[in-house]
Design a protein around this motif. Sequence first.
Motif, PDB file in Angstrom:
ATOM      1  N   GLY A   1      -5.307  -0.054  -2.140  1.00 33.44           N
ATOM      2  CA  GLY A   1      -5.685   0.141  -0.745  1.00 33.44           C
ATOM      3  C   GLY A   1      -6.800  -0.769  -0.274  1.00 33.44           C
ATOM      4  O   GLY A   1      -6.964  -1.895  -0.761  1.00 33.44           O
TER       5      GLY A   1
ATOM      6  N   PHE B   1      -7.628  -1.857   7.748  1.00 29.08           N
ATOM      7  CA  PHE B   1      -6.992  -2.921   6.950  1.00 29.08           C
ATOM      8  C   PHE B   1      -7.261  -4.289   7.570  1.00 29.08           C
ATOM      9  O   PHE B   1      -7.486  -5.271   6.870  1.00 29.08           O
ATOM     10  CB  PHE B   1      -5.479  -2.671   6.807  1.00 29.08           C
TER      11      PHE B   1
ATOM     12  N   TYR C   1      -5.261   4.084   9.879  1.00 30.12           N
ATOM     13  CA  TYR C   1      -5.807   3.116   8.919  1.00 30.12           C
ATOM     14  C   TYR C   1      -5.675   1.645   9.313  1.00 30.12           C
ATOM     15  O   TYR C   1      -6.329   0.804   8.713  1.00 30.12           O
ATOM     16  CB  TYR C   1      -5.135   3.316   7.546  1.00 30.12           C
ATOM     17  N   VAL C   2      -4.802   1.337  10.294  1.00 28.72           N
ATOM     18  CA  VAL C   2      -4.516  -0.083  10.534  1.00 28.72           C
ATOM     19  C   VAL C   2      -5.768  -0.904  10.860  1.00 28.72           C
ATOM     20  O   VAL C   2      -5.934  -2.016  10.346  1.00 28.72           O
ATOM     21  CB  VAL C   2      -3.430  -0.300  11.624  1.00 28.72           C
TER      22      VAL C   2
ATOM     23  N   ASP D   1       1.090   5.609  -0.528  1.00 28.12           N
ATOM     24  CA  ASP D   1       0.194   6.772  -0.426  1.00 28.12           C
ATOM     25  C   ASP D   1       0.653   8.006  -1.193  1.00 28.12           C
ATOM     26  O   ASP D   1       0.026   9.068  -1.102  1.00 28.12           O
ATOM     27  CB  ASP D   1       0.008   7.140   1.060  1.00 28.12           C
TER      28      ASP D   1
ATOM     29  N   VAL E   1       0.848  -1.188   0.000  1.00 25.41           N
ATOM     30  CA  VAL E   1       0.000   0.000   0.000  1.00 25.41           C
ATOM     31  C   VAL E   1       0.891   1.249   0.000  1.00 25.41           C
ATOM     32  O   VAL E   1       1.740   1.396   0.888  1.00 25.41           O
ATOM     33  CB  VAL E   1      -0.901   0.015   1.259  1.00 25.41           C
TER      34      VAL E   1
ATOM     35  N   LEU F   1       2.066  -1.367   4.789  1.00 25.26           N
ATOM     36  CA  LEU F   1       1.589   0.010   4.661  1.00 25.26           C
ATOM     37  C   LEU F   1       2.764   0.981   4.548  1.00 25.26           C
ATOM     38  O   LEU F   1       3.405   1.307   5.543  1.00 25.26           O
ATOM     39  CB  LEU F   1       0.711   0.387   5.854  1.00 25.26           C
TER      40      LEU F   1
ATOM     41  N   ALA G   1      -0.376  -7.155   4.750  1.00 33.82           N
ATOM     42  CA  ALA G   1      -0.461  -5.766   4.286  1.00 33.82           C
ATOM     43  C   ALA G   1       0.784  -4.986   4.695  1.00 33.82           C
ATOM     44  O   ALA G   1       1.146  -4.952   5.878  1.00 33.82           O
ATOM     45  CB  ALA G   1      -1.704  -5.100   4.869  1.00 33.82           C
TER      46      ALA G   1
ATOM     47  N   ILE H   1       2.799   4.161   4.210  1.00 35.62           N
ATOM     48  CA  ILE H   1       1.947   5.352   4.287  1.00 35.62           C
ATOM     49  C   ILE H   1       2.301   6.169   5.532  1.00 35.62           C
ATOM     50  O   ILE H   1       2.762   5.632   6.529  1.00 35.62           O
ATOM     51  CB  ILE H   1       0.439   4.973   4.340  1.00 35.62           C
TER      52      ILE H   1
ATOM     53  N   VAL I   1       3.746  -1.623   9.538  1.00 32.07           N
ATOM     54  CA  VAL I   1       3.792  -0.164   9.454  1.00 32.07           C
ATOM     55  C   VAL I   1       5.258   0.234   9.569  1.00 32.07           C
ATOM     56  O   VAL I   1       6.081  -0.536  10.087  1.00 32.07           O
ATOM     57  CB  VAL I   1       2.959   0.496  10.577  1.00 32.07           C
TER      58      VAL I   1
ATOM     59  N   VAL J   1      -0.145  -6.817   9.539  1.00 33.92           N
ATOM     60  CA  VAL J   1      -0.031  -5.442   9.081  1.00 33.92           C
ATOM     61  C   VAL J   1       1.353  -4.929   9.458  1.00 33.92           C
ATOM     62  O   VAL J   1       1.730  -4.950  10.627  1.00 33.92           O
ATOM     63  CB  VAL J   1      -1.116  -4.533   9.706  1.00 33.92           C
TER      64      VAL J   1
ATOM     65  N   PRO K   1       0.006   5.871   9.721  1.00 33.68           N
ATOM     66  CA  PRO K   1      -0.612   4.539   9.610  1.00 33.68           C
ATOM     67  C   PRO K   1      -1.633   4.260  10.700  1.00 33.68           C
ATOM     68  O   PRO K   1      -2.569   3.474  10.492  1.00 33.68           O
ATOM     69  CB  PRO K   1       0.583   3.584   9.706  1.00 33.68           C
TER      70      PRO K   1
END
Length: 229
Positions: free
Chosen positions: A50, A81, A77-78, A40, A38, A69, A67, A71, A91, A89, A74
């Motif tokens: 996304g 997701f 949004y976590v 951004d 992902v 991220l 995922a 971005i 980050v 996830v 984060p």
Amino acid sequence: MEVIDKLAPSILSADFARLGDEVRRVEEAGADLIHFDVMDGHFVPNISIGIPVLESLRKATRLPLDAHLMISEPEKYVERFVKAGASSVSVHSEVCSDIPKIAQLIRSAGARASIGINPETPADRVLAHADRIDMILVMSVHPGFGGQEFIPSAFEKLRYIRKELERRGLALDVEIDGGVKLDNIADVKAAGANVFVSGSGIFGHGDYAQIIDEMRRTVGRTPVDLERK
Ligand code: DX5
Ligand code: ZN
């Protein structure tokens, strides 16, 4: 202290017009995870896919969705997701002011928490929180694009991370991402990685089953040993 080797094709190099099909093909070919990048256009100079795409893919495969991220902010949004179907996830430490807090947020939402480090970021930034996370993601390219060359200093970083984890009795997954291909996968495993992301190294190959099989044999597991989780 055993960690399980996992092959994680990165769909960034897949044909997005036929994404469900591409994912099914690598699943049938023996992939363990689907790595979902992902971006951004802010944390990295590129934009990818996304939450709605992840949600659709959740229905197209039984494999865990991993995922990644890339971005800013984060923490906003976590949870979404995870709700959309991510099993893990990642980050980036570079944009997390409170690593334990975001790791806890990911875990309480129901996914495995992973913290990523860019090539310039010292391993200690994430090792300091190793007892509260499930995976460390080591970038072996500058994030933002598939198809780049593996940066060799990642080997030393992997060795240091695995040694530190072993010293502390922690069996964390260590994921390596960027420029991983058949010709260096044995070396990244020897350095301490056990989750191998490969985008162009798999999707740039005509026969997914063949390349995944060769990668798996190179890291020392046969499909019979596969432990899906
Ligand atoms: C890069 C992404 C990677 C990328 C890897 O920013 O995080 O996951 O897709 O692609 P390859 O394997 O081609 O370097
Ligand atoms: Zn990635």
